[in-house]
Design an enzyme around this catalytic site. Structure first.
Site, short mmCIF file in Angstrom:
data_model
loop_
_atom_site.label_atom_id
_atom_site.label_comp_id
_atom_site.label_asym_id
_atom_site.label_seq_id
_atom_site.Cartn_x
_atom_site.Cartn_y
_atom_site.Cartn_z
N GLU A 110 0.82 -1.23 0.00
CA GLU A 110 0.00 0.00 0.00
C GLU A 110 0.85 1.27 0.00
OE1 GLU A 110 -3.41 -2.50 2.51
OE2 GLU A 110 -2.80 -0.50 3.21
N ASN A 136 2.31 -5.00 -3.24
CA ASN A 136 0.91 -5.40 -2.98
C ASN A 136 0.08 -4.16 -2.69
OD1 ASN A 136 -1.00 -7.61 -2.45
ND2 ASN A 136 -0.88 -7.02 -0.28
N HIS A 145 -10.19 -6.65 -2.17
CA HIS A 145 -11.25 -6.60 -1.16
C HIS A 145 -12.46 -5.95 -1.84
CE1 HIS A 145 -8.62 -7.77 2.13
NE2 HIS A 145 -7.73 -6.90 1.71
N GLU A 160 -5.70 -11.10 -1.33
CA GLU A 160 -6.50 -10.87 -0.12
C GLU A 160 -7.99 -10.81 -0.46
OE1 GLU A 160 -3.01 -7.88 1.68
OE2 GLU A 160 -5.12 -7.53 2.20
N ASP A 192 -11.83 -10.98 -0.72
CA ASP A 192 -13.08 -11.22 0.01
C ASP A 192 -14.12 -10.32 -0.63
OD1 ASP A 192 -11.77 -9.66 3.06
OD2 ASP A 192 -12.33 -8.76 1.14
#
Ligand code: G3I
Length: 360
Positions: A175, A216, A252, A281, A283
């Site tokens: 990030e 990432n 996400h 990651e 979801d």
């Protein structure tokens, strides 16, 4: 080859039915379920035709973020994880604040517990994350630029060395961009300048030349200022010979927002830079309460993510940020939202799981 098994999964299932009719099934075709760490512990009915675990439906790494405590203390959680997934990512245990809360004094307990599990069960591991503007220890804030530089180098070298040859891929930096494509403000950016990212990759590579090194980030699943900034950075770093091997797309998502347009082609453009890409990651959260139609939309989103990764040859990983609603960061972060994972709190597969697993 394994990708074709998605349909062969159907074939596998057909074989199961055929053998069943020959009265030989359950014990033969369900060996995976017969391990002590799976069937009994997770109460899976050994009579039911065995579904092919997610991890065996693809060549890709199929992973989940894990918390050391759940891994150690919850048999059912550990057994479904072992059955379905081939890779694990430490949700928090390998972050700087957890590993080196005090300068030079490391607490490896959580990270080692996850590594022990991975060794015992033959799982691959994604290391997350070496340098991040969050969850780094407070003692870093008071360091001078030169002290901070040596602290970053020392931390990367110490952590990557410890698990040399055992951690398949590292999120070296996490990030580092704002949504407008500018560098995110952090003590690293402020005190070390733009070059800190290249240095971090070089130090990680020196510490373990076999590990795949990733940048990432989130909200990068489509073409936008942030994904373009990462694209330009990765291209320029590789032109300088900096060992950047992959780009992680956190992914996400929420069904309250549309699915990222051009998700697959965006993955492909990064792959065309000569790097691996990974969904790191995933979801898909929803505003509660859960309804069948929301679960159906969620299933659409997961299926599109899974298929996009299958379709891009250099997409090497599909990792979810927690595989069960029992352990998900979403409810603690987004009021009134949740149910973001492939399995519910009781570890039953949800429509999203059944959608990406044709043998379910
Ligand atoms: O370890 C402390 C514990 O000592 C203390 O008693 C407890 C009570 O406050 O907090 C514990 O720390 C929590 C930590 O998770 C470990 O459980 C932090 O408060 C909590 O903020 C932290 O949340 C994590 C979050 O990153 C931090 O930003 C989530 O579990 C984790 O899922 C989340 O993961 C991030 C990825 O690393 C990067 N991408 C986004 C993703 C979701 O935010």
């Amino acid at each position: 080859m394994l990708r074709a098994l998605r349909d062969h999964g159907r074939l596998g299932r057909l074989c199961a039915v055929l053998t069943a009719s020959a009265g030989l099934l359950t014990l033969q075709t369900a060996p995976a379920l017969a391990t002590p760490d799976t069937a009994e512990a997770s109460g899976v009915n050994a009579q039911a035709p065995a579904r092919t675990p997610l991890k065996d439906l693809t060549d890709n790494h199929v992973g989940s973020a894990v918390a050391a405590s759940a891994l150690v203390n919850e048999n059912d959680y550990r057994s479904v994880l072992t059955e379905e997934f081939s890779s694990v990512t430490a949700e928090n245990a390998m972050k700087w604040s957890e590993l080196e809360p005090n300068r030079g004094r490391y607490d490896w307990s959580g990270a080692d517990a996850i590594m022990d599990y991975a060794r015992q069960h033959g799982k691959s591991v994604r290391g997350h994350t070496l340098v991040w503007h969050k969850q780094h220890p407070g003692w870093l804030n008071n360091l001078s630029a030169s002290e901070l530089r040596s602290a970053v180098k020392n931390h990367i070298t110490t952590v990557v060395n410890r698990y040399e040859g055992e951690i398949r891929a590292w999120d070296v930096v996490n990030e580092v961009f704002n949504s407008d494509g500018t560098r995110r403000d952090s003590i690293f950016q402020r005190k070390l300048g733009d070059g800190w990212i290249a240095d971090a990759f070089r130090w990680a590579h020196q510490a373990d030349p076999s590990a795949k090194l990733y940048i990432n980030d989130y909200n990068t699943g489509w073409v936008n200022d942030k994904s373009n900034a990462i694209y330009d950075l990765v291209r320029s770093l590789r032109q300088q010979g900096v060992p950047v091997h992959g780009v992680g797309f956190q992914t996400h998502l929420s069904i309250d927002y549309s699915f990222p347009g051009g998700f697959q082609s965006n993955l492909q453009r990064f792959a065309d830079l000569g790097v691996d890409v990974a969904i790191t990651e995933a979801d898909v959260r929803m505003t509660l309460p859960v309804t069948d139609s929301k679960l159906n939309t969620q299933a659409d989103y997961y299926e599109r993510l899974w298929n996009a990764c299958e379709a891009v040859s250099r997409c090497v990983e599909f990792t979810t940020w927690g595989y069960t609603d029992r352990h998900s960061w979403v409810p603690n972060t987004f009021d009134g939202q949740g149910a973001a994972c492939l399995f519910d709190e009781s570890l039953n597969p949800k429509p999203a799981y059944n959608r990406i697993n044709p043998t379910a």
